[in-house]
Motif scaffolding. Structure first.
Motif, mmCIF file in Angstrom:
data_model
loop_
_atom_site.group_PDB
_atom_site.id
_atom_site.type_symbol
_atom_site.label_atom_id
_atom_site.label_comp_id
_atom_site.label_asym_id
_atom_site.label_seq_id
_atom_site.Cartn_x
_atom_site.Cartn_y
_atom_site.Cartn_z
ATOM 1 N N VAL A 160 39.050 49.178 31.106
ATOM 2 C CA VAL A 160 38.095 48.613 31.828
ATOM 3 C C VAL A 160 38.337 47.281 31.675
ATOM 4 O O VAL A 160 38.032 46.571 32.606
ATOM 5 C CB VAL A 160 36.769 48.998 31.036
ATOM 6 N N SER A 161 38.902 46.563 30.633
ATOM 7 C CA SER A 161 39.023 45.053 30.871
ATOM 8 C C SER A 161 39.613 44.452 31.752
ATOM 9 O O SER A 161 39.235 43.213 32.174
ATOM 10 C CB SER A 161 39.859 44.754 29.497
ATOM 11 N N VAL A 162 40.345 45.109 32.622
ATOM 12 C CA VAL A 162 41.010 44.150 33.811
ATOM 13 C C VAL A 162 40.105 44.119 34.784
ATOM 14 O O VAL A 162 40.487 43.262 35.573
ATOM 15 C CB VAL A 162 42.216 44.891 34.094
ATOM 16 N N TYR A 163 39.155 44.900 34.868
ATOM 17 C CA TYR A 163 38.209 44.723 35.845
ATOM 18 C C TYR A 163 37.559 43.337 36.169
ATOM 19 O O TYR A 163 37.201 42.784 37.237
ATOM 20 C CB TYR A 163 36.993 45.888 35.894
ATOM 21 N N PHE A 164 37.661 42.726 34.926
ATOM 22 C CA PHE A 164 36.974 41.208 35.061
ATOM 23 C C PHE A 164 37.837 40.526 35.966
ATOM 24 O O PHE A 164 37.603 39.746 36.671
ATOM 25 C CB PHE A 164 36.755 40.482 33.612
ATOM 26 N N ALA A 165 39.014 40.580 36.077
ATOM 27 C CA ALA A 165 40.228 40.024 36.853
ATOM 28 C C ALA A 165 39.844 40.190 38.282
ATOM 29 O O ALA A 165 40.084 39.605 39.085
ATOM 30 C CB ALA A 165 41.475 40.102 36.545
ATOM 31 N N LEU A 166 39.499 41.537 38.485
ATOM 32 C CA LEU A 166 39.238 41.840 40.048
ATOM 33 C C LEU A 166 37.824 41.055 40.650
ATOM 34 O O LEU A 166 37.808 41.461 42.010
ATOM 35 C CB LEU A 166 38.865 43.484 40.271
ATOM 36 N N GLU A 167 37.220 40.475 39.828
ATOM 37 C CA GLU A 167 36.355 39.673 40.475
ATOM 38 C C GLU A 167 36.654 38.376 41.150
ATOM 39 O O GLU A 167 36.315 37.775 42.208
ATOM 40 C CB GLU A 167 35.161 39.114 39.511
ATOM 41 N N ALA A 221 36.563 31.783 29.849
ATOM 42 C CA ALA A 221 37.278 31.539 30.797
ATOM 43 C C ALA A 221 37.183 30.184 31.386
ATOM 44 O O ALA A 221 35.949 29.484 30.979
ATOM 45 C CB ALA A 221 36.953 32.362 32.052
ATOM 46 N N PRO A 222 38.176 29.273 31.963
ATOM 47 C CA PRO A 222 37.798 27.816 32.230
ATOM 48 C C PRO A 222 36.840 27.816 33.242
ATOM 49 O O PRO A 222 36.583 28.723 34.172
ATOM 50 C CB PRO A 222 39.132 27.597 32.959
ATOM 51 N N LYS A 223 36.074 26.742 32.849
ATOM 52 C CA LYS A 223 35.007 26.400 33.929
ATOM 53 C C LYS A 223 35.427 25.838 35.273
ATOM 54 O O LYS A 223 36.170 24.882 35.356
ATOM 55 C CB LYS A 223 33.886 25.291 33.481
ATOM 56 N N ASN A 224 34.867 26.248 36.290
ATOM 57 C CA ASN A 224 35.244 25.792 37.606
ATOM 58 C C ASN A 224 36.508 25.672 38.007
ATOM 59 O O ASN A 224 37.167 24.718 38.762
ATOM 60 C CB ASN A 224 34.546 24.364 37.795
ATOM 61 N N ASP A 225 37.277 26.879 37.809
ATOM 62 C CA ASP A 225 38.720 26.638 37.957
ATOM 63 C C ASP A 225 38.867 27.112 39.280
ATOM 64 O O ASP A 225 38.288 27.781 40.179
ATOM 65 C CB ASP A 225 39.374 27.785 37.193
ATOM 66 N N LYS A 226 39.925 26.285 40.097
ATOM 67 C CA LYS A 226 40.127 26.331 41.358
ATOM 68 C C LYS A 226 40.123 27.895 42.085
ATOM 69 O O LYS A 226 39.685 28.170 42.868
ATOM 70 C CB LYS A 226 41.487 25.605 41.827
ATOM 71 N N PHE A 227 40.977 28.496 41.504
ATOM 72 C CA PHE A 227 41.408 29.986 41.560
ATOM 73 C C PHE A 227 40.718 30.895 40.780
ATOM 74 O O PHE A 227 41.100 32.302 40.947
ATOM 75 C CB PHE A 227 42.919 30.286 41.764
ATOM 76 N N GLN A 228 39.629 30.335 39.927
ATOM 77 C CA GLN A 228 38.931 31.470 39.195
ATOM 78 C C GLN A 228 39.764 32.173 38.201
ATOM 79 O O GLN A 228 39.561 33.312 37.794
ATOM 80 C CB GLN A 228 38.194 32.324 40.024
ATOM 81 N N TYR A 229 40.944 31.603 37.731
ATOM 82 C CA TYR A 229 41.932 31.977 36.746
ATOM 83 C C TYR A 229 41.169 32.088 35.331
ATOM 84 O O TYR A 229 40.632 31.260 34.954
ATOM 85 C CB TYR A 229 42.914 31.232 36.696
ATOM 86 N N THR A 230 41.727 33.321 34.733
ATOM 87 C CA THR A 230 41.334 33.241 33.218
ATOM 88 C C THR A 230 42.415 32.117 32.391
ATOM 89 O O THR A 230 43.515 31.934 33.134
ATOM 90 C CB THR A 230 41.453 34.510 32.611
ATOM 91 N N TYR A 231 42.251 32.070 31.228
ATOM 92 C CA TYR A 231 43.183 31.457 30.487
ATOM 93 C C TYR A 231 44.522 32.382 30.503
ATOM 94 O O TYR A 231 45.771 31.794 30.655
ATOM 95 C CB TYR A 231 42.920 31.120 29.158
ATOM 96 N N PHE A 232 44.378 33.601 30.476
ATOM 97 C CA PHE A 232 45.645 34.420 30.546
ATOM 98 C C PHE A 232 46.101 34.469 31.678
ATOM 99 O O PHE A 232 47.579 34.530 32.041
ATOM 100 C CB PHE A 232 45.250 35.876 29.987
ATOM 101 N N ALA A 233 45.464 34.449 32.898
ATOM 102 C CA ALA A 233 46.112 34.061 34.142
ATOM 103 C C ALA A 233 46.823 33.129 34.296
ATOM 104 O O ALA A 233 48.016 33.195 35.080
ATOM 105 C CB ALA A 233 44.953 34.315 34.996
ATOM 106 N N HIS A 234 46.503 31.784 33.859
ATOM 107 C CA HIS A 234 47.364 30.604 33.909
ATOM 108 C C HIS A 234 48.619 30.781 33.100
ATOM 109 O O HIS A 234 49.713 30.406 33.356
ATOM 110 C CB HIS A 234 46.485 29.473 33.268
ATOM 111 N N LYS A 235 48.339 31.690 31.833
ATOM 112 C CA LYS A 235 49.734 31.885 31.045
ATOM 113 C C LYS A 235 50.855 32.809 31.843
ATOM 114 O O LYS A 235 52.207 32.271 31.749
ATOM 115 C CB LYS A 235 49.285 32.570 29.739
#
Length: 457
Positions: free
Chosen positions: A133-140, A323-337
């Protein structure tokens, strides 16, 4: 008590679903057909709201003339599968590929460590289901990842002791395979999409197979996810919904989890909500699960009627990380990693997604160069295909082998690719070689190609 679905076949899903989702957010709560002049296009705000419909309909990342032009092009594809036959403008992309999106599921891998260490077979399923279920947050996230080039790869290390390898194993139809492993689990997926373009929305059917093996527990789990729908992909602010059952089956014991993803109703009613049960092999509920796929999941022991047991309480098992605030691509910290070289191994494969010139240009904010490089890579891929056909060659993936197995899924049959173990041998040899220094960066040229020095003009 929630009904058990008839679906029992496993299917792979997360990154493959993500590869077709364009831009997701919220839109208006009524039809704006008469206002924008395109019949049959409905814009709904799943979060409610009272903005003027005409203003809301024209919001988005595209200029109005760009959307109008794109709509005229896309009209002829209504009712079709548009997985790979439509060229999309780079301005709707994020600087990440679908193979990298496949690795995003690994963010909360600690849940699988807990599942493997757990003695209770039903709690084991609570941990594993919460992980899926946890990955669905990234699908937003409101951008579309790049489609991988045939032969493209993505490697990930330095996270939870996991070694992750993904490879684009087929171009027509687009198919990806991935393998991840640490001391607690082995994760394998063969992933393919089936889509249906409906004008201002796309139905997405996750044709695939996902298998998760827990090493200490000695069990194999099989997943069937719900389908998804991307709404308002051209007009209005786009948002995604995934109504239906997620079914996670323990193939070793017969226990299973059935979680119902509620459809988004008018004014956002039910959006994000997930409810269901862990069932034993006799199809009796043992543990109820509830939560929101973009926030948290909780559980509580229950009786045979699905009612919470007295003297027990609802306990949280997973919560989304900050998650980072106002990220250009709405990335999580893990997505940036994932998108950085922090998770790259030594002697990175030249076919790795991080090295793509179009992805790098978009990451640097150069849309013009990103579009040109995307076209150049796609043309080179077409030249390679023609060359293969002329030579009578067949493309063969490096890290996965096509099997004779055909998996049956709710949305069609799937050819299954198995991990062949060669990457493990390759990585061990590279890591033992003292001549390999620090992780190489984007100075290396992207090279997934089967042939050298092909002319693309």
């Amino acid at each position: 008590m929630a009904p058990i679905s008839d679906q029992t076949q496993g299917t792979g899903f997360f990154a493959s679903i993500a590869s077709t989702l364009s831009t997701f957010s919220s839109a208006m709560s009524k039809s704006v057909t008469s206002l924008i002049g395109y019949e049959g296009l409905e814009v709904i705000n799943p979060d409610g709201g009272t903005d003027d419909a005409e203003v809301e309909a024209h919001k988005g990342r595209w200029k109005q003339e760009d959307r109008d032009s794109y709509w005229r092009i896309m009209q002829k594809y209504i009712g079709s599968d548009i997985t790979s036959m439509v060229t999309l403008p780079v301005l709707i992309f994020e600087p990440m590929t679908m193979l990298q999106k496949m690795a995003e599921l690994m963010e909360y891998s600690y849940l699988l460590d807990l599942a493997d260490e757990c003695e209770d077979p039903h709690m084991r399923l609570v941990y594993a289901a919460s992980w899926f279920v946890s990955v669905y947050f990234a699908l937003e996230r409101t951008w579309k990842p790049f489609n991988p080039i045939l032969g493209e790869t993505y490697e990930m290390v330095n996270h939870g002791g996991i070694t992750f390898i993904a490879e684009q194993v087929s171009h027509h139809p687009p198919m990806s395979a991935a393998h991840a492993e640490n001391e607690h689990f082995v994760y394998d997926i063969t992933s393919k999409l089936k889509t249906k373009f409906l004008g201002n929305s796309v139905d997405i059917y996750p044709v695939g197979r996902t298998r998760l093996s827990l090493k200490r527990a000695g069990v194999v789990l099989d997943l069937v996810p719900p389908p998804s729908k991307a709404n308002n992909i051209i007009f209005g602010r786009t948002w995604v919904d995934s109504p239906g059952d997620m079914i996670l089956t323990n193939l070793t014991t017969g226990d299973k989890v059935v979680l119902y993803f509620k459809p988004c109703g008018w004014f956002g009613a039910g959006r994000y909500e997930v409810d269901g049960y862990v069932y034993n092999a006799q199809e009796e509920p043992e543990i109820l699960m509830t939560g929101k796929w973009n926030e948290f999941m909780s559980y509580q022991p229950c009786d045979s009627e699905g009612e919470p047991l007295p003297s027990t309480e609802l306990k949280e098992v997973w919560r989304v990380a900050d998650a980072p605030k106002n990220d250009k691509f709405q990335y999580t910290y893990f997505a940036h990693k994932i998108n950085s070289f922090d998770t790259a191994p030594k002697a990175l494969l030249p076919s790795d997604s991080r090295l793509r010139s179009d992805r790098l240009a978009l990451e640097n904010g150069d849309l013009s160069k990103a579009g040109l490089e995307k076209s150049r890579l796609e043309e080179r891929q077409r030249v390679e295909k023609r060359t293969r056909e002329m030579k009578g060659d067949q493309f063969k993936p490096k890290w996965f082998d096509l099997t004779e197995e055909v998996a049956s899924t709710p949305w069609g049959d799937l050819e299954v690719y198995n991990y062949n173990g060669r990457y493990t041998q390759h990585r061990a040899a590279v890591d033992d070689d003292d001549s390999n220094g620090e992780t190489e960066t984007n100075s290396k040229e992207f090279n997934p190609w089967q042939y050298d020095d092909l002319q693309t003009s």
